[in-house]
Motif scaffolding. Structure first.
Motif, mmCIF file in Angstrom:
data_model
loop_
_atom_site.group_PDB
_atom_site.id
_atom_site.type_symbol
_atom_site.label_atom_id
_atom_site.label_comp_id
_atom_site.label_asym_id
_atom_site.label_seq_id
_atom_site.Cartn_x
_atom_site.Cartn_y
_atom_site.Cartn_z
ATOM 1 N N LEU A 169 -16.773 70.771 73.373
ATOM 2 C CA LEU A 169 -15.964 70.745 74.587
ATOM 3 C C LEU A 169 -14.602 70.083 74.369
ATOM 4 C CD1 LEU A 169 -18.678 69.983 77.270
ATOM 5 C CD2 LEU A 169 -17.166 71.972 77.256
ATOM 6 N N LEU A 170 -14.462 69.299 73.322
ATOM 7 C CA LEU A 170 -13.179 68.662 73.035
ATOM 8 C C LEU A 170 -12.138 69.739 72.732
ATOM 9 C CD1 LEU A 170 -14.345 65.699 70.761
ATOM 10 C CD2 LEU A 170 -13.705 65.596 73.175
ATOM 11 N N ILE B 277 -9.634 68.543 77.327
ATOM 12 C CA ILE B 277 -10.681 67.518 77.231
ATOM 13 C C ILE B 277 -10.530 66.753 75.914
ATOM 14 C CG2 ILE B 277 -13.161 67.103 77.127
ATOM 15 C CD1 ILE B 277 -13.512 69.694 78.784
ATOM 16 N N VAL B 278 -10.454 65.427 76.005
ATOM 17 C CA VAL B 278 -10.256 64.609 74.802
ATOM 18 C C VAL B 278 -11.378 63.600 74.571
ATOM 19 C CG1 VAL B 278 -7.750 64.860 74.890
ATOM 20 C CG2 VAL B 278 -8.825 62.901 76.027
ATOM 21 N N GLU B 279 -12.324 63.507 75.524
ATOM 22 C CA GLU B 279 -13.406 62.526 75.392
ATOM 23 C C GLU B 279 -14.623 62.991 76.186
ATOM 24 O OE1 GLU B 279 -14.139 57.714 76.189
ATOM 25 O OE2 GLU B 279 -12.260 58.684 76.781
ATOM 26 N N THR B 280 -15.769 62.980 75.534
ATOM 27 C CA THR B 280 -17.015 63.390 76.186
ATOM 28 C C THR B 280 -18.140 62.430 75.795
ATOM 29 O OG1 THR B 280 -17.605 64.859 74.348
ATOM 30 C CG2 THR B 280 -16.398 65.852 76.196
ATOM 31 N N GLU B 281 -19.208 62.457 76.587
ATOM 32 C CA GLU B 281 -20.419 61.709 76.251
ATOM 33 C C GLU B 281 -21.630 62.600 76.487
ATOM 34 O OE1 GLU B 281 -19.172 57.046 77.159
ATOM 35 O OE2 GLU B 281 -20.384 58.151 78.613
ATOM 36 N N GLY C 183 -27.013 66.452 80.014
ATOM 37 C CA GLY C 183 -25.669 66.685 80.505
ATOM 38 C C GLY C 183 -24.598 66.124 79.592
ATOM 39 N N VAL C 184 -23.372 66.540 79.855
ATOM 40 C CA VAL C 184 -22.202 66.037 79.142
ATOM 41 C C VAL C 184 -21.203 65.517 80.167
ATOM 42 C CG1 VAL C 184 -20.259 66.592 77.640
ATOM 43 C CG2 VAL C 184 -22.499 67.625 77.197
ATOM 44 N N LEU C 185 -20.879 64.243 80.066
ATOM 45 C CA LEU C 185 -19.879 63.620 80.926
ATOM 46 C C LEU C 185 -18.487 63.853 80.331
ATOM 47 C CD1 LEU C 185 -18.984 61.607 83.215
ATOM 48 C CD2 LEU C 185 -19.359 59.779 81.530
ATOM 49 N N ILE C 186 -17.558 64.321 81.156
ATOM 50 C CA ILE C 186 -16.162 64.433 80.733
ATOM 51 C C ILE C 186 -15.478 63.112 81.064
ATOM 52 C CG2 ILE C 186 -14.024 65.753 80.886
ATOM 53 C CD1 ILE C 186 -16.499 67.333 79.896
ATOM 54 N N ARG C 187 -15.078 62.379 80.041
ATOM 55 C CA ARG C 187 -14.538 61.036 80.256
ATOM 56 C C ARG C 187 -13.021 61.007 80.346
ATOM 57 N NH1 ARG C 187 -16.800 56.204 80.337
ATOM 58 N NH2 ARG C 187 -14.709 55.462 79.899
ATOM 59 N N ALA C 188 -12.321 61.939 79.695
ATOM 60 C CA ALA C 188 -10.857 61.879 79.713
ATOM 61 C C ALA C 188 -10.276 63.243 79.366
ATOM 62 C CB ALA C 188 -10.340 60.817 78.733
#
Length: 211
Positions: free
Chosen positions: A21-22, A39-43, A97-102
């Motif tokens: 996703l990045l 998207i530059v950061e995921t968890e 799931g994948v959190l979009i952080r930034a």
């Protein structure tokens, strides 16, 4: 049968999806026009066995029901006063799931600045910040398939390719949990919009993208 869009979000490990996703474009077709960014950061959160997951130990509530939905569905939740966007991955009834952080702002940036009331790297360098910048301040889209939602990852847009992806522990999870230190947070190395990015580590020339 899953659509091609849904297939992107299943069929492989959740951390792999989080990395893929990045560089993808997160877009919101909002009332003031389109806004969004790369998207530059995921968890990654890997379900009932993950101590940091909302589904840990089989926990299931009306609030988190969307997490048990179809791959590519939105799971929008609130932490204190902040809204966060999580994308459901894996098959239905597998609450991962994948959190979009930034994100790095790219579309409708002036509107995003108006929505946040500030600009610079602080505009979207955190999950609550990016949602405020997008103008999404409710759970009204929770549970919607992104394929048809106003808030979505545009898989047809040309992807920005990271020079390097770094992995590390997730931010803000229970430090005493058994999975607290798992390397499930992924970032575009050197991108200044990554949350908690130190200025000395930021690449102001390329923002961590390949040419």
């Amino acid at each position: 049968m899953l659509s091609e869009y849904q297939k992107f979000f299943t069929g492989r490990p959740t951390p792999q999806i989080a990395k893929d996703l990045l560089g993808r474009l997160l877009i919101f077709h909002g009332p003031q026009g389109d806004v969004g960014g790369w998207i530059v950061e995921t968890e990654a959160y890997v379900g009932e066995q993950d101590s940091a997951s909302h589904a840990f130990g089989g926990r299931r509530t009306n609030y988190s029901e969307s997490l048990y939905g179809m791959p590519g569905d939105l799971y929008i939740y609130q932490i204190r006063s902040h809204y966060c966007i999580d994308i459901v991955v894996q098959n239905q009834e597998e609450p991962q799931g994948v959190l979009i952080r930034a994100i790095e702002p790219a579309v409708g940036v002036e509107q995003m600045i108006k929505n946040r009331g500030q600009d610079g790297f602080n505009l979207t360098n955190g999950p609550g910040k990016l949602m405020q910048a997008l103008g999404v301040q409710s759970r009204s889209m929770d549970g919607q398939p992104m394929e048809r939602a106003k808030l979505k990852v545009d898989l047809k847009a040309e992807r920005h390719v990271p020079q390097k992806i770094e992995a590390g522990p997730r931010i803000g999870v229970n430090a005493k949990g058994k999975d607290a230190l798992k390397p499930y947070r992924f970032i575009v190395a050197g991108n200044p919009y990554v949350s908690k990015m130190k200025r000395r580590d930021a690449d102001d020339l390329t923002h961590g993208w390949r040419d």
